[in-house]
Design an enzyme around this catalytic site. Structure first.
Site, PDB file in Angstrom:
ATOM      1  CB  CYS A   2      -0.857  -0.002   1.257  1.00 56.01           C
ATOM      2  SG  CYS A   2      -1.822  -1.506   1.412  1.00 56.01           S
ATOM      3  NE  ARG A  27       4.160   1.671  -1.563  1.00 56.80           N
ATOM      4  CZ  ARG A  27       5.347   1.119  -1.431  1.00 56.80           C
ATOM      5  NH1 ARG A  27       6.289   1.415  -2.286  1.00 56.80           N
ATOM      6  NH2 ARG A  27       5.601   0.260  -0.475  1.00 56.80           N
ATOM      7  CD1 TRP A  75      -2.777  -4.620  -4.966  1.00 53.77           C
ATOM      8  CD2 TRP A  75      -2.291  -6.015  -3.295  1.00 53.77           C
ATOM      9  NE1 TRP A  75      -2.702  -5.893  -5.481  1.00 53.77           N
ATOM     10  CE2 TRP A  75      -2.402  -6.769  -4.488  1.00 53.77           C
ATOM     11  CE3 TRP A  75      -1.999  -6.697  -2.107  1.00 53.77           C
ATOM     12  CZ2 TRP A  75      -2.211  -8.147  -4.532  1.00 53.77           C
ATOM     13  CZ3 TRP A  75      -1.817  -8.071  -2.143  1.00 53.77           C
ATOM     14  CH2 TRP A  75      -1.919  -8.780  -3.357  1.00 53.77           C
ATOM     15  CG  ASN A 101       3.264  -0.489   2.773  1.00 53.51           C
ATOM     16  OD1 ASN A 101       2.711  -1.443   2.257  1.00 53.51           O
ATOM     17  ND2 ASN A 101       4.509  -0.149   2.499  1.00 53.51           N
ATOM     18  N   GLY A 102       1.956  -2.883   4.900  1.00 54.56           N
ATOM     19  CA  GLY A 102       2.636  -4.056   5.447  1.00 54.56           C
ATOM     20  C   GLY A 102       1.613  -5.086   5.871  1.00 54.56           C
ATOM     21  CD  GLU A 485       9.803  -8.796 -18.560  1.00 52.69           C
ATOM     22  OE1 GLU A 485       9.628  -9.658 -17.690  1.00 52.69           O
ATOM     23  OE2 GLU A 485       9.464  -7.610 -18.407  1.00 52.69           O
ATOM     24  CE  LYS A 489       6.736  -5.761 -18.680  1.00 52.77           C
ATOM     25  NZ  LYS A 489       6.861  -6.709 -17.635  1.00 52.77           N
ATOM     26  CD  GLU A 492       3.700  -7.784 -15.423  1.00 46.83           C
ATOM     27  OE1 GLU A 492       4.109  -7.610 -14.269  1.00 46.83           O
ATOM     28  OE2 GLU A 492       4.325  -7.371 -16.416  1.00 46.83           O
ATOM     29  CG  HIS A 508       9.118 -32.634 -25.317  1.00 46.18           C
ATOM     30  ND1 HIS A 508       9.294 -33.942 -25.706  1.00 46.18           N
ATOM     31  CD2 HIS A 508      10.214 -31.964 -25.739  1.00 46.18           C
ATOM     32  CE1 HIS A 508      10.465 -34.070 -26.319  1.00 46.18           C
ATOM     33  NE2 HIS A 508      11.045 -32.877 -26.351  1.00 46.18           N
ATOM     34  CE  LYS A 607       7.384  -0.055 -10.808  1.00 46.76           C
ATOM     35  NZ  LYS A 607       7.344  -1.037 -11.920  1.00 46.76           N
TER      36      LYS A 607
HETATM   37  C1  G6P Z   1       5.740  -7.361  -9.042  1.00 46.15           C
HETATM   38  C2  G6P Z   1       5.801  -6.420 -10.240  1.00 46.15           C
HETATM   39  C3  G6P Z   1       6.785  -6.957 -11.272  1.00 46.15           C
HETATM   40  C4  G6P Z   1       8.146  -7.151 -10.633  1.00 46.15           C
HETATM   41  C5  G6P Z   1       8.076  -8.051  -9.405  1.00 46.15           C
HETATM   42  C6  G6P Z   1       9.365  -8.036  -8.625  1.00 46.15           C
HETATM   43  O1  G6P Z   1       5.151  -8.556  -9.412  1.00 46.15           O
HETATM   44  O2  G6P Z   1       4.514  -6.262 -10.799  1.00 46.15           O
HETATM   45  O3  G6P Z   1       6.885  -6.034 -12.343  1.00 46.15           O
HETATM   46  O4  G6P Z   1       9.031  -7.692 -11.570  1.00 46.15           O
HETATM   47  O5  G6P Z   1       7.054  -7.590  -8.507  1.00 46.15           O
HETATM   48  O6  G6P Z   1       9.542  -6.752  -8.100  1.00 46.15           O
HETATM   49  P1  G6P Z   1      10.935  -6.140  -7.710  1.00 46.15           P
HETATM   50  O7  G6P Z   1      10.590  -4.769  -7.189  1.00 46.15           O
HETATM   51  O8  G6P Z   1      11.508  -7.023  -6.644  1.00 46.15           O
HETATM   52  O9  G6P Z   1      11.785  -6.090  -8.921  1.00 46.15           O
END
Ligand code: G6P
Length: 612
Positions: A2, A27, A75, A101-102, A485, A489, A492, A508, A607
């Protein structure tokens, strides 16, 4: 996960808090709230949904009078998103207001105990346990600081808190453990926030709070106490970022802005560390003897940072000849890993606060390994806890889906690889020079990938495929990591089911999912694997797949097989991941856009993932 903000100052608090929260929405964004000291007492306003709902409700803050307050963007963890579960939370007495937050791990026990004392709860959150705990101690002895301190001693888990007390108008108390909190020094105003962008408009002078620190402040004074309650001098740091770094500028979305910022971000990360064609990693202690003593390198991370680790496994192993393994942080900790002082554990994280990654770092240290963190956020928990830190210098990244931080993590890995291979003598001078030259050329090459032609191609493909259900990404070696990756994307930001597979593994199992028109994106940047990849492409094509080929200029024969091709500049293939990933980021972006989704704030995601 958060975002919290606190303000005491010469201006009206509510607009400052709402503006600050808008910079922290990355966040969490399922509900928001603020609490302000008004002439009538503590006033709490909160609303389920995006911050815009609250902003509208409060006429952008103009509806509340008062110069001191706290705010929160959520969140959800304990309790679904709702008006009731939104922060701030008041104590039963109404005297204490908390944003948090936490996550409080012993909340159930504490809640039961408080309820047995006749204290009434209104929400399902762990945060209300905090406000009631502080309220409980405050009712016994009306000393705001001491009540907070007593409550802190009983909380297990992680927390960053900003707290108000109805009897102490003008004062905010902020404390933290394992969740980030920064203090901002202004002129006739002071701030706390989860992250710098929230206060950047008002001040560039900050202090990073450490675990156990307490900040007690009003508009003109700030006192810091350590965990023992003794006064503390906090070092003031200057944030070099500009306000515009955390704004969208002329772009429709942060994600697009950040994709386009990649060449600059790469220059910022690479050029200061490349001197006279040599990788110079100041502050890192990775000399030849130490490197020679290593039996294995672990790379530990989550999400996209984990995919950087997968690229790094290939890059480091090939150049340095040290066995290297990429492990997801959430798995590392509980796998009883074979880790001791003969291992270097490289931790990769944009935020520097991902709970699983932080826990893995601590586990590695506990087992005697040396840890090196590749981190973007300065002063973050992971940066502080690691033995050594290499910052990625990508600047603030606001979009939930990472792009420029990912690219700068890759750049950090390349620099590290170059340094280690040079120190170990595992590559020739000629190879070293060629890799260093490739690194220096990388930012310009990424700029070329962002050509109007490539943009148009990605946009076209996105518009054609945005209505589909599945996509497959295939590649070999480093390209298979890039596929991971690219596929992430698409999941996400575009909510499209997609799979990334090493191309040789496709037959396979997953190949049974290919049918007429299924989109298969094939990445081919590795010369010696080009022909093998073409064979794999033919395999899926003959089962009806629509093929996009992503390769380097010159490999025009791909057009014989692919239905659609995108080209990136040729660069030393060990660094090609940095170029190939860019069209895949654009694909994610444009598909999301074509589907009318919220690109920067995708559903269910945050994030910074500060819960395990
Ligand atoms: C979340 C984000 C990702 C990120 C991951 C790790 O899932 O949405 O984009 O790669 O966390 O985050 P960090 O801050 O440790 O790179």
């Amino acid at each position: 996960m958060c975002g919290i903000v606190g303000y005491a100052g010469k201006n009206q608090a509510a607009p400052v808090l709402l503006e600050g929260l808008s910079k922290l929405e990355y966040r969490g964004y399922d509900s928001a709230g603020i609490c302000v000291y008004t002439p009538e007492g503590l006033r709490v306003e909160k609303a389920k949904g995006r911050l815009s709902v609250l902003r509208e409700k409060l006429d952008d803050g103009k509806a509340i009078t008062g110069q001191v307050g706290i705010g929160h963007t959520r969140w959800a963890t304990h309790g679904a998103p709702s008006d009731l579960n939104s922060h701030p939370h008041l104590s039963d007495s109404g005297k204490i207001a908390v944003v948090h937050n936490g996550i409080i791990e012993n909340q159930a026990r504490l809640r039961a105990r408080l309820e047995s004392q006749g204290i009434h709860f209104r929400s399902e959150t762990d945060t209300e346990v905090i406000s009631n705990l502080i309220g409980y101690y405050y009712d016994q002895t009306p000393d705001f600081i001491s009540a907070v301190r007593q409550a802190m001693a009983r909380l297990e888990g992680s927390f960053a808190l900003a707290i108000l007390c109805a009897d102490r108008p003008g004062t905010v108390i902020a404390v933290k453990k394992d969740s980030p909190l920064i203090f901002g020094f202004g002129e006739g105003e002071n701030f706390v926030a989860s992250d710098v962008p929230a206060i950047l408009k008002h001040t560039q002078t900050v202090a990073y709070l450490d675990d156990g620190d307490m900040a007690i402040f009003d508009a003109n004074h700030a006192v810091f106490l350590d965990a023992a309650g003794d006064p503390l001098e906090k070092k003031r740091e200057h944030i070099a970022w500009d306000v515009s770094d955390a704004e969208r500028g002329g772009y429709d979305h942060f994600m697009l802005k950040e994709i386009f910022e990649q060449p600059k971000a790469l220059r910022d990360a690479i050029f200061p560390r490349l001197k006279d064609g040599k990788a110079v990693l100041e502050g890192l202690e990775l000399d030849r003897d130490y490197l020679k003593s290593l039996r294995k390198i672990y790379l530990v991370a989550c999400g996209s940072a984990y995919y950087v680790s997968v690229v790094a496994k290939y890059t480091i192993e090939k150049a340095c000849r040290i066995p290297t393994e990429a492990v997801m942080a959430s798995e590392f900790r509980y796998s009883d890993p074979v880790v001791d002082e003969s291992n270097l554990v490289i931790i990769i994280s944009q935020s520097g606060e991902t709970a699983d990654t932080l826990a893995a770092l601590r586990e590695a240290k506990r087992r005697g390994a040396k840890t090196l963190a590749i981190v973007n956020v300065v002063g973050s928990a992971i940066a502080k806890a690691a033995d050594q830190v290499m910052y990625t210098w990508a600047g603030p990244e606001i979009a939930v889906a990472t792009t420029k931080a990912f690219s700068n993590q890759l750049a950090a890995v390349y620099l590290l690889t170059l340094h280690m291979a040079g120190a170990l003598g595992t590559i020739s001078q000629e190879e070293y020079d060629s890799l260093a030259a490739a690194l220096a050329a990388l930012p310009d090459a990424v700029e070329r990938v962002l050509s109007p032609e490539n943009l148009k191609k990605c946009q076209y493909l996105a518009s054609r495929y945005c209505g589909r259900h599945d996509a497959f990404y295939i590649g070999r070696n480093i390209d298979s990591a890039v596929c991971l990756e690219g596929s992430l994307k698409l999941k996400e930001v575009a909510y499209l089911h997609s799979e990334a597979y090493p191309a040789g593994e496709l037959k396979h199992g997953p190949i049974s999912l290919i049918e007429n028109g299924t989109l298969v994106i094939s990445v081919l940047t590795q010369k010696e694997l080009y022909e093998k990849m073409i064979s794999n492409m033919v395999e899926v094509k003959s089962r009806g797949a629509y093929l996009m080929g992503l390769t380097t200029y010159g490999n025009y024969s791909i057009e014989d097989t692919a239905d659609f091709s995108v080209f990136v500049p040729k660069i030393d293939q060990r660094f090609a991941a940095s170029l190939a990933v860019v069209p895949l980021q654009l694909m994610g972006y444009y598909v999301s856009l074509a589907r009318g989704l919220d690109v920067d704030k995708p559903r269910n995601l945050a994030k910074s993932v500060t819960v395990e």
